[in-house]
Design a protein around this motif. Structure first.
Motif, mmCIF file in Angstrom:
data_model
loop_
_atom_site.group_PDB
_atom_site.id
_atom_site.type_symbol
_atom_site.label_atom_id
_atom_site.label_comp_id
_atom_site.label_asym_id
_atom_site.label_seq_id
_atom_site.Cartn_x
_atom_site.Cartn_y
_atom_site.Cartn_z
ATOM 1 N N ARG A 33 0.805 -1.221 0.000
ATOM 2 C CA ARG A 33 0.000 0.000 0.000
ATOM 3 C C ARG A 33 0.833 1.264 0.000
ATOM 4 N N ASP A 34 2.157 1.110 0.021
ATOM 5 C CA ASP A 34 3.004 2.293 -0.027
ATOM 6 C C ASP A 34 3.113 2.753 -1.483
ATOM 7 N N PRO A 35 2.590 3.931 -1.790
ATOM 8 C CA PRO A 35 2.588 4.360 -3.203
ATOM 9 C C PRO A 35 3.997 4.493 -3.803
ATOM 10 N N GLN A 36 4.972 4.869 -2.960
ATOM 11 C CA GLN A 36 6.350 4.964 -3.472
ATOM 12 C C GLN A 36 6.876 3.590 -3.883
ATOM 13 N N ASP A 37 6.592 2.587 -3.032
ATOM 14 C CA ASP A 37 6.993 1.222 -3.363
ATOM 15 C C ASP A 37 6.298 0.744 -4.637
ATOM 16 N N GLU A 38 5.019 1.083 -4.755
ATOM 17 C CA GLU A 38 4.261 0.639 -5.931
ATOM 18 C C GLU A 38 4.806 1.261 -7.211
ATOM 19 N N MET A 39 5.120 2.559 -7.148
ATOM 20 C CA MET A 39 5.677 3.228 -8.334
ATOM 21 C C MET A 39 7.050 2.655 -8.675
ATOM 22 N N THR A 40 7.815 2.364 -7.617
ATOM 23 C CA THR A 40 9.141 1.789 -7.828
ATOM 24 C C THR A 40 9.030 0.427 -8.507
ATOM 25 N N ARG A 41 8.084 -0.388 -8.009
ATOM 26 C CA ARG A 41 7.861 -1.709 -8.628
ATOM 27 C C ARG A 41 7.514 -1.579 -10.099
#
Ligand SMILES: [Zn+2]
Length: 411
Positions: A33-41
């Motif tokens: 749910r971390d948007p930064q992690d999601e964008m990074t992925r």
């Protein structure tokens, strides 16, 4: 019975309604749910094993790319063309490499003498310790050791003292263009092969990261510089020249009021050197496993004697966490004996770490990589399992740097 069934159905419905609350661990849920992690992925899905391999192959066309030769200069040109084609604006650092003639050291070991299987614990470089089976190491300087006539020809020109160049390109940050992370690898090699692992692999990794970070719609708050150092194999001379020439320029706006920072303030330096081979300790008879070992990992190292050691240690563990979030196949381990690498000249200025296939001291130094500086360091020596270790290191660094620099994907 009927009542139990109802409870069972209710539980199943609850599971369907909120799959991640039950199916995943709390840590995973938070990460998902971390948007930064999601964008990074999302960014990291653009890394491509075939492109990574193709870049290593592209570098191999310039043989061992020994510094001070035409094949080295051509490789610098080729790298620059690739970086530009990815949309990453390039610059060059110029310096002179003019050392006095090197005396042959008496007692210098030839690379192929019998294996040492002493079992003694011996001190190695960077504070490391060699344990167990040790295989002799060295640089091949004998053309006849290369069985491929094409490579004997390609690598024939000896190094000459004189001017040198190395190339870097920069992704400019949107909110903090005056600060940057440096992501580096050395592009020179030696040993009469193709310097495919040392260090076509690190060079290709950095170029692959430059490619995905330079794509349209990718923004970072802070700047990122992708540097391909020359003259590493002669004693980190290219990285040292960079530090000497540019440390004093950090954070200065030039011209004043322009919003341009030719040398953003350094936040950290991350080096990549030898990224493919983790086949384990040599065997007692001097042979080695032909396959990547299933326990293969990426070794993230900092140097405990550096002025900025504490911050470098934290950075190294941040990279390990990034590996756990983003790497698809292989884990990362942290060590404190970083040595013999281009992050060394930076380590008293900024937190500096290196990523490798093995620890440079206790593994590489003890002869765990039989291709190291040898004629067999050619593209065809390596398998997809080897190349995949390198790609996992790209996922690790790419993930960590995306989070640190503040990734944003815009349409
Ligand atoms: Zn190297």
């Amino acid at each position: 019975m009927g009542k139990r069934l109802t409870v069972g159905v209710a539980a199943l419905l609850a599971l369907c309604a909120a799959p991640d609350t039950i199916a995943q661990q709390p840590g995973d849920r938070q990460a998902a749910r971390d948007p930064q992690d999601e964008m990074t992925r999302k960014l990291l899905t653009r890394l491509d094993l075939e492109k990574f391999k193709a870049t290593i192959k592209g570098l191999a066309q310039f043989g061992d790319r020994r510094q001070g030769t035409e094949r080295n200069r051509k490789a610098v040109d080729w790298i620059e063309t690739q970086l530009r084609s990815h949309g990453c604006a390039t610059e060059r650092l110029r310096y002179v490499y003019d050392p006095p003639p090197r005396a042959t050291r008496p007692g210098e070991r030839t690379p192929f003498e019998p294996v040492i299987a002493s079992g003694d614990v011996r001190l190695g470089p960077g504070g490391s310790r060699y344990r167990g089976i040790q295989r002799p190491t060295g640089v091949n300087t004998d053309p006849s050791a290369q069985s491929d006539a094409r490579l004997r020809e390609l690598n024939a020109e000896p190094a000459a003292n004189g001017p040198r160049e190395e190339v870097y390109c920069t992704k400019v940050g949107t909110t903090r263009p005056d600060e940057m992370y440096i992501v580096g690898a050395h592009m020179d090699g030696h040993g009469w092969g193709e310097a495919a692992n040392d260090n076509g692999s690190g060079t290709a990794l950095v170029m692959e990261l430059a490619r995905i970070f330079s794509m349209p719609g990718v923004q970072t708050g802070r700047s990122i510089r992708f540097a391909l150092w020359n003259n590493e194999e002669t004693g980190l001379n290219g990285a040292r020249a960079y530090v000497e020439q540019r440390a004093g320029l950090q954070g200065k706006e030039e011209p004043p009021g322009s919003g341009r920072y030719p040398e953003p303030k350094w936040l950290a330096m991350v080096q990549h050197d030898m990224m493919l081979w983790d086949h384990g300790m040599p065997r007692a008879d001097g042979t080695w496993s032909k396959e990547q070992r299933p326990e293969a990992d990426i070794n993230v190292e900092f140097q405990s004697t550096a002025s900025r050691a504490d911050e470098a240690m934290k950075l190294a563990f941040f990279f390990r966490t990034a590996n756990e979030k983003f790497a698809s196949d292989y884990p990362a381990a942290v060590g404190h004996h970083m040595t013999n690498t281009d992050s060394t000249p930076f380590m008293d200025f900024v937190p500096a770490i290196s990523l490798r296939e093995n620890e440079r001291g206790m593994h590489t130094g003890a002869g765990w990589n039989p291709t190291w500086h040898q004629p067999i360091d050619v593209y065809s020596t390596f398998s997809d399992k080897d190349f995949r270790l390198g790609l996992n290191a790209a996922q690790t660094t790419g993930g960590a740097i995306a989070l640190l620099a503040g990734i944003k994907l815009v349409d």
